[in-house]
Design an enzyme around this catalytic site. Sequence first.
Site, PDB file in Angstrom:
ATOM      1  N   ASN A   8      28.225   8.427 -27.541  1.00 20.96           N
ATOM      2  CA  ASN A   8      26.805   8.671 -27.313  1.00 20.96           C
ATOM      3  C   ASN A   8      26.080   7.994 -28.474  1.00 20.96           C
ATOM      4  O   ASN A   8      25.963   8.565 -29.558  1.00 20.96           O
ATOM      5  CB  ASN A   8      26.568  10.186 -27.283  1.00 20.96           C
ATOM      6  CG  ASN A   8      25.116  10.543 -27.144  1.00 20.96           C
ATOM      7  OD1 ASN A   8      24.237   9.677 -27.153  1.00 20.96           O
ATOM      8  ND2 ASN A   8      24.855  11.835 -27.019  1.00 20.96           N
ATOM      9  N   ARG A  92      27.336   7.683 -22.799  1.00 19.20           N
ATOM     10  CA  ARG A  92      26.080   8.256 -22.336  1.00 19.20           C
ATOM     11  C   ARG A  92      25.078   7.107 -22.238  1.00 19.20           C
ATOM     12  O   ARG A  92      24.883   6.362 -23.201  1.00 19.20           O
ATOM     13  CB  ARG A  92      25.559   9.283 -23.335  1.00 19.20           C
ATOM     14  CG  ARG A  92      24.201   9.818 -22.948  1.00 19.20           C
ATOM     15  CD  ARG A  92      23.651  10.706 -24.038  1.00 19.20           C
ATOM     16  NE  ARG A  92      22.352  11.226 -23.675  1.00 19.20           N
ATOM     17  CZ  ARG A  92      21.442  11.611 -24.571  1.00 19.20           C
ATOM     18  NH1 ARG A  92      21.693  11.530 -25.849  1.00 19.20           N
ATOM     19  NH2 ARG A  92      20.287  12.087 -24.159  1.00 19.20           N
ATOM     20  N   HIS A 180      18.177  14.256 -20.109  1.00 22.43           N
ATOM     21  CA  HIS A 180      19.086  15.306 -20.600  1.00 22.43           C
ATOM     22  C   HIS A 180      19.977  15.839 -19.484  1.00 22.43           C
ATOM     23  O   HIS A 180      20.442  16.980 -19.525  1.00 22.43           O
ATOM     24  CB  HIS A 180      18.297  16.490 -21.230  1.00 22.43           C
ATOM     25  CG  HIS A 180      17.737  16.170 -22.585  1.00 22.43           C
ATOM     26  ND1 HIS A 180      16.508  16.655 -23.020  1.00 22.43           N
ATOM     27  CD2 HIS A 180      18.213  15.421 -23.596  1.00 22.43           C
ATOM     28  CE1 HIS A 180      16.268  16.213 -24.237  1.00 22.43           C
ATOM     29  NE2 HIS A 180      17.287  15.459 -24.608  1.00 22.43           N
ATOM     30  N   HIS A 207      16.659  22.697 -23.482  1.00 23.48           N
ATOM     31  CA  HIS A 207      17.436  21.828 -24.382  1.00 23.48           C
ATOM     32  C   HIS A 207      16.506  21.503 -25.548  1.00 23.48           C
ATOM     33  O   HIS A 207      15.586  20.683 -25.430  1.00 23.48           O
ATOM     34  CB  HIS A 207      17.857  20.564 -23.628  1.00 23.48           C
ATOM     35  CG  HIS A 207      18.622  19.593 -24.472  1.00 23.48           C
ATOM     36  ND1 HIS A 207      19.964  19.332 -24.290  1.00 23.48           N
ATOM     37  CD2 HIS A 207      18.227  18.807 -25.511  1.00 23.48           C
ATOM     38  CE1 HIS A 207      20.358  18.451 -25.191  1.00 23.48           C
ATOM     39  NE2 HIS A 207      19.323  18.103 -25.931  1.00 23.48           N
ATOM     40  N   LEU A 208      16.711  22.192 -26.676  1.00 25.22           N
ATOM     41  CA  LEU A 208      15.823  22.013 -27.829  1.00 25.22           C
ATOM     42  C   LEU A 208      16.607  21.388 -28.979  1.00 25.22           C
ATOM     43  O   LEU A 208      17.312  22.083 -29.723  1.00 25.22           O
ATOM     44  CB  LEU A 208      15.235  23.367 -28.259  1.00 25.22           C
ATOM     45  CG  LEU A 208      14.534  24.206 -27.182  1.00 25.22           C
ATOM     46  CD1 LEU A 208      14.020  25.518 -27.764  1.00 25.22           C
ATOM     47  CD2 LEU A 208      13.387  23.427 -26.541  1.00 25.22           C
ATOM     48  N   ASP A 282      13.028  17.374 -38.794  1.00 26.39           N
ATOM     49  CA  ASP A 282      14.166  18.292 -38.768  1.00 26.39           C
ATOM     50  C   ASP A 282      13.679  19.736 -38.930  1.00 26.39           C
ATOM     51  O   ASP A 282      13.031  20.077 -39.922  1.00 26.39           O
ATOM     52  CB  ASP A 282      15.118  17.909 -39.917  1.00 26.39           C
ATOM     53  CG  ASP A 282      16.444  18.620 -39.783  1.00 26.39           C
ATOM     54  OD1 ASP A 282      17.458  17.931 -39.614  1.00 26.39           O
ATOM     55  OD2 ASP A 282      16.468  19.870 -39.847  1.00 26.39           O
ATOM     56  N   MET A 283      14.014  20.558 -37.946  1.00 30.75           N
ATOM     57  CA  MET A 283      13.515  21.936 -37.938  1.00 30.75           C
ATOM     58  C   MET A 283      13.944  22.709 -39.180  1.00 30.75           C
ATOM     59  O   MET A 283      13.194  23.514 -39.717  1.00 30.75           O
ATOM     60  CB  MET A 283      13.989  22.624 -36.649  1.00 30.75           C
ATOM     61  CG  MET A 283      13.379  23.964 -36.405  1.00 30.75           C
ATOM     62  SD  MET A 283      11.568  23.901 -36.284  1.00 30.75           S
ATOM     63  CE  MET A 283      11.326  23.651 -34.531  1.00 30.75           C
ATOM     64  N   GLY A 329      18.060  25.096 -30.120  1.00 27.12           N
ATOM     65  CA  GLY A 329      18.313  26.161 -29.137  1.00 27.12           C
ATOM     66  C   GLY A 329      19.559  26.975 -29.454  1.00 27.12           C
ATOM     67  O   GLY A 329      19.597  28.190 -29.243  1.00 27.12           O
ATOM     68  N   GLU A 378      27.812  17.471 -23.922  1.00 24.79           N
ATOM     69  CA  GLU A 378      27.632  16.263 -23.099  1.00 24.79           C
ATOM     70  C   GLU A 378      28.905  15.433 -23.084  1.00 24.79           C
ATOM     71  O   GLU A 378      29.227  14.787 -22.083  1.00 24.79           O
ATOM     72  CB  GLU A 378      26.447  15.446 -23.655  1.00 24.79           C
ATOM     73  CG  GLU A 378      25.118  16.144 -23.426  1.00 24.79           C
ATOM     74  CD  GLU A 378      24.051  15.769 -24.439  1.00 24.79           C
ATOM     75  OE1 GLU A 378      24.332  15.919 -25.669  1.00 24.79           O
ATOM     76  OE2 GLU A 378      22.960  15.358 -24.047  1.00 24.79           O
TER      77      GLU A 378
HETATM   78  P1  AMP Z   1      20.285  17.874 -31.852  1.00 24.45           P
HETATM   79  O1  AMP Z   1      19.405  16.735 -31.480  1.00 24.45           O
HETATM   80  O2  AMP Z   1      20.733  18.691 -30.673  1.00 24.45           O
HETATM   81  O3  AMP Z   1      21.423  17.496 -32.767  1.00 24.45           O
HETATM   82  O4  AMP Z   1      19.373  18.888 -32.711  1.00 24.45           O
HETATM   83  C1  AMP Z   1      18.786  18.519 -33.937  1.00 24.45           C
HETATM   84  C2  AMP Z   1      17.796  19.593 -34.344  1.00 24.45           C
HETATM   85  O5  AMP Z   1      18.473  20.846 -34.425  1.00 24.45           O
HETATM   86  C3  AMP Z   1      17.152  19.350 -35.718  1.00 24.45           C
HETATM   87  O6  AMP Z   1      15.767  19.684 -35.673  1.00 24.45           O
HETATM   88  C4  AMP Z   1      17.876  20.348 -36.591  1.00 24.45           C
HETATM   89  O7  AMP Z   1      17.074  20.788 -37.667  1.00 24.45           O
HETATM   90  C5  AMP Z   1      18.112  21.487 -35.629  1.00 24.45           C
HETATM   91  N1  AMP Z   1      19.167  22.349 -36.097  1.00 24.45           N
HETATM   92  C6  AMP Z   1      20.476  22.095 -36.202  1.00 24.45           C
HETATM   93  N2  AMP Z   1      21.111  23.148 -36.749  1.00 24.45           N
HETATM   94  C7  AMP Z   1      20.175  24.076 -36.991  1.00 24.45           C
HETATM   95  C8  AMP Z   1      20.178  25.380 -37.560  1.00 24.45           C
HETATM   96  N3  AMP Z   1      21.302  25.936 -37.995  1.00 24.45           N
HETATM   97  N4  AMP Z   1      18.993  26.034 -37.638  1.00 24.45           N
HETATM   98  C9  AMP Z   1      17.854  25.476 -37.218  1.00 24.45           C
HETATM   99  N5  AMP Z   1      17.782  24.245 -36.672  1.00 24.45           N
HETATM  100  C10 AMP Z   1      18.927  23.570 -36.577  1.00 24.45           C
END
Ligand code: AMP
Length: 398
Positions: A8, A92, A180, A207-208, A282-283, A329, A378
């Site tokens: 991917n 992907r 997605h 899907h967050l 990045d959250m 999520g 995925e």
């Molecule tokens: P993905 O694209 O599915 O890899 O998701 C990336 C997002 O998930 C980023 O905003 C990360 O900050 C968030 N993320 C990953 N792990 C955590 C966690 N333990 N707590 C909060 N957010 C997370």
Amino acid sequence: MKAIVTLNAGSSSIKFALYELSADGLRFDAGGKIEEIGTAPRLRARNAQGDVILQRNWPQGNAISHEHLLEDLFAWAATQLGDREIIAIGHRVVHGGAEFAAPRRIDDALLEVLEALIPLAPLHQPHNLAAVRALRALAPHLPQIACFDTAFHHELSALATRLPLPRAFHDKGVRRYGFHGLSYEHIAGQLRAADPERLGGRVIAAHLGNGASLCAMREGRNIDTTMGFTALDGLMMGTRSGALDPGVVLHLQMQLGLAAQEVETLLYKKSGLLGVSGLSSDMRTLHASDAPEAAEAIDLFVRQAARQTAALIPALGGLDGLVFTAGIGENDPVIRARICESLSWTGLSLDTEANQRNANVISAKQSRILVRVIPTDEEAVIAHHVVQLIRPTGSNFQ
Ligand code: AMP
């Protein structure tokens, strides 16, 4: 023994996995991610037990190309194989257009068709296809299979695919596709296993992650989704704006003088959590910050997610289940709790303790809506599609 590799490939990351294929079926062997490509690439791979089996940094940092990284990755995969033989690679591919409702074996003609779709998925498609080309050069004899993120949405009703534009544009492909799909296919499979009779009933899957979208499913059938013509639509994301008043795009170009390319970069790469916070996409970084802009970015993310979840309920005729998946999520109890709080009028209530530990079911006993956390996979969906496509009839690949 045979093995399958899944890839991917994105702009700044490459996710990969190696599956062993035996008479018993597919078994995850190892997988991981190369992150921060373009700045300071680093690789981490884990085995099926979750132990880290490989960590690597590339000292030359930003000078390392995707092709070079894929070459290194492929060389590492070869050392992992033992007496197993890679028989196919699954990719992907974000956009399969209106044509492809199922995975396809990649040949020159297919590559050409998929390349024509790059303008519809400029953030993903070029990298997906670059990986295909790189692997074709490295292992020309290996079948490569494209698994499309749009394919799962082929069962959307004609109405769900239509944009309110003159009909001629729809006929030219300006319609809603949905994305997605590999993730939602996995979620649909998990719901089928958990509730074989009703497949969870009327469910919205959220899907967050860096990319974010929602998919409304009724008893396993795909009813509607928030991403549409492109993966820009719908929810606010890490760097993407999500749905926007189309007048904003006109204003940016006609009054503020942004060139089309600049608007594209703004909407795909500089907006969303990054744009509103001015800090990060990045959250986790935003949670850790005490800047009011970071808090506002999170507030807006939650508001958009709750609002668009609610907006899908009429198409389902009600709501029985909510599923959270992907990076945010799966791992962020705060965001889940806040979205669920905004939906409490539906009769949804959370079990705070279960939510805190990312349990499989996080709704309270009395909740009218069953809320689940289901890790997406995925890679497994891609690997299964590869097997289905290349398996000679009657063979069990022993
Ligand atoms: P993905 O694209 O599915 O890899 O998701 C990336 C997002 O998930 C980023 O905003 C990360 O900050 C968030 N993320 C990953 N792990 C955590 C966690 N333990 N707590 C909060 N957010 C997370």
